[in-house]
Enzyme design. Structure first.
Site, PDB file in Angstrom:
ATOM      1  CE1 TYR A  30      35.773  47.992  83.834  1.00 14.02           C
ATOM      2  CE2 TYR A  30      33.706  47.150  83.119  1.00 14.02           C
ATOM      3  CZ  TYR A  30      34.477  47.477  84.259  1.00 14.02           C
ATOM      4  OH  TYR A  30      34.012  48.194  85.358  1.00 14.02           O
ATOM      5  NE  ARG A  49      32.517  54.716  80.306  1.00 12.29           N
ATOM      6  CZ  ARG A  49      31.602  54.356  81.086  1.00 12.29           C
ATOM      7  NH1 ARG A  49      31.177  55.040  81.942  1.00 12.29           N
ATOM      8  NH2 ARG A  49      30.844  53.183  81.019  1.00 12.29           N
ATOM      9  NE  ARG A  97      54.419  38.525  86.060  1.00 10.56           N
ATOM     10  CZ  ARG A  97      55.349  39.453  86.817  1.00 10.56           C
ATOM     11  NH1 ARG A  97      56.278  39.303  86.592  1.00 10.56           N
ATOM     12  NH2 ARG A  97      54.816  40.225  87.752  1.00 10.56           N
ATOM     13  CG  HIS A  99      55.992  45.001  85.668  1.00  9.27           C
ATOM     14  ND1 HIS A  99      56.265  43.717  85.831  1.00  9.27           N
ATOM     15  CD2 HIS A  99      55.274  45.327  86.728  1.00  9.27           C
ATOM     16  CE1 HIS A  99      56.158  43.534  87.072  1.00  9.27           C
ATOM     17  NE2 HIS A  99      55.241  44.494  87.589  1.00  9.27           N
ATOM     18  CE  LYS A 144      32.700  50.502  82.424  1.00  7.37           C
ATOM     19  NZ  LYS A 144      32.285  50.196  83.785  1.00  7.37           N
ATOM     20  CD  GLU A 176      33.666  56.126  90.817  1.00  7.63           C
ATOM     21  OE1 GLU A 176      32.753  55.959  89.880  1.00  7.63           O
ATOM     22  OE2 GLU A 176      34.573  55.621  90.817  1.00  7.63           O
ATOM     23  CG  LEU A 200      33.731  55.125  84.828  1.00 12.53           C
ATOM     24  CD1 LEU A 200      35.115  54.635  84.232  1.00 12.53           C
ATOM     25  CD2 LEU A 200      32.812  54.004  84.730  1.00 12.53           C
TER      26      LEU A 200
HETATM   27  N1  PMP Z   1      31.592  54.025  88.599  1.00 12.96           N
HETATM   28  C1  PMP Z   1      31.948  52.827  88.463  1.00 12.96           C
HETATM   29  C2  PMP Z   1      33.334  52.481  89.478  1.00 12.96           C
HETATM   30  C3  PMP Z   1      31.630  51.703  87.819  1.00 12.96           C
HETATM   31  O1  PMP Z   1      32.004  50.540  87.797  1.00 12.96           O
HETATM   32  C4  PMP Z   1      30.525  51.990  86.866  1.00 12.96           C
HETATM   33  C5  PMP Z   1      29.720  50.923  86.014  1.00 12.96           C
HETATM   34  N2  PMP Z   1      29.372  49.923  86.654  1.00 12.96           N
HETATM   35  C6  PMP Z   1      29.977  53.437  87.300  1.00 12.96           C
HETATM   36  C7  PMP Z   1      30.312  54.485  87.869  1.00 12.96           C
HETATM   37  C8  PMP Z   1      28.661  53.754  86.339  1.00 12.96           C
HETATM   38  O2  PMP Z   1      28.998  54.037  85.007  1.00 12.96           O
HETATM   39  P1  PMP Z   1      27.845  53.869  83.878  1.00 12.96           P
HETATM   40  O3  PMP Z   1      26.547  54.648  84.246  1.00 12.96           O
HETATM   41  O4  PMP Z   1      28.634  54.178  82.496  1.00 12.96           O
HETATM   42  O5  PMP Z   1      27.437  52.346  83.716  1.00 12.96           O
END
Ligand code: PMP
Length: 285
Positions: A30, A49, A97, A99, A144, A176, A200
């Site tokens: 997403y 991305r 279904r 995998h 993502k 993060e 991410l």
């Molecule tokens: N890390 C994670 C796990 C996220 O889900 C997000 C977005 N919500 C971010 C970092 C920040 O990414 P962005 O600045 O592209 O929204």
């Protein structure tokens, strides 16, 4: 109005089959794209991305960048808000279904828009509370992925503790937040964890680093230890919908003097200026 598999329709009319692999396996990716004054912010970067996420899960991109741009533009116009955020997801489609990848199945493409509201003034002025937790996610946090169960549990732990975000530590180092990237300020230097498979690559993270460099704020991208996090003068969180917010308590203890710090205030102002400049330029095209 939402977009589903080639058509625009009201949300209430949109349905996906229960065998969709997004529903069954969380097999999809997403994006979340902020839109200011009806202009998508950093669209090219978000689409790049998305391409990386799709390639990483071996799913063909269903649209060219140009086609994505056009569909997103139409969705923005179909909704009433000046400031919106677009949520889009692509799953491996509906199939019996199993995998292993199905053959000849079309991906499911879904996009919706929601009003984008800036974080409340109180959060801007006082900052937010965060807790820490062990980063117990998989080793491809650069994708993502819609499989967000660990992130859901980690964020809920913050909510249960009366906090807004959970900072994640893996083997003694900061990765993060549960749904954000994290920056640390120590001795006047901005520190950011390096982009790798453990986090991410945030679009807002890039903007903040670019603004730090453009304004000659000393900055280092490197591994950040738990000790450095706990003894930071400032902690910030960044994301597309929250922009930049100061974290002013961590595990119930004040960060620095417990107020959003001077480096944060500067970065927040640069960020707002940058947004205005970009939107003005987009409006003139
Ligand atoms: N890390 C994670 C796990 C996220 O889900 C997000 C977005 N919500 C971010 C970092 C920040 O990414 P962005 O600045 O592209 O929204």
């Amino acid at each position: 109005m939402i977009y589903l598999n080639g058509a625009f329709m009201p949300l209430e009319q949109a349905f996906v089959p229960v065998l969709d692999r997004g529903f069954i396996f969380g097999d999809g990716v997403y994006e979340v794209i902020p839109v200011y004054s009806r202009h998508p912010f950093r669209l090219a970067e978000h689409l790049r991305r998305l391409q990386c996420s799709l390639a990483a899960i071996r799913l063909d991109d269903p649209h060219s960048g140009e086609a994505w741009g056009e569909l997103i533009g139409r969705l923005i116009e179909a909704n009433p808000w000046q400031d919106q955020y677009i949520y889009l997801q692509v799953t491996r489609g509906a199939a019996e279904r199993n995998h292993a990848f199905p053959e000849g199945v079309r991906p499911t493409v879904f996009m919706m828009s929601s009003p984008l509201t800036a974080p409340p003034e109180s959060q801007r002025e006082q900052g937010i509370a965060a807790i820490t937790a062990m980063d117990n996610r998989w080793l491809r946090c650069d994708i993502k992925s819609i499989s967000l169960l660990p992130n859901v549990l980690l964020r809920q732990a913050a909510v249960d503790a009366g906090a807004a975000e959970t900072l994640l530590l893996r083997e003694g180092f900061l990765t993060e937040g549960a749904a954000s990237n994290i920056f640390v300020v120590r001795d006047g230097t901005l520190l950011a964890p390096p982009k790798n498979h453990l986090m991410l690559p945030g679009i807002t993270y890039d903007v903040v680093l670019e603004l730090a460099e453009a304004n000659e704020m000393p900055c280092q991208v490197r591994e950040i230890s738990e000790f450095e996090v706990r003894s930071a003068q400032e902690l910030w969180l960044t994301s597309s919908t929250k922009e930049v917010l100061a974290i002013t308590t961590l595990d119930g203890r004040p960060v620095g003097d417990g107020k959003p710090g001077p480096a944060y205030r500067r970065m927040y102002a640069w960020y707002q200026d940058y947004k205005s400049t970009v939107m003005r330029a987009a409006g003139k095209r």
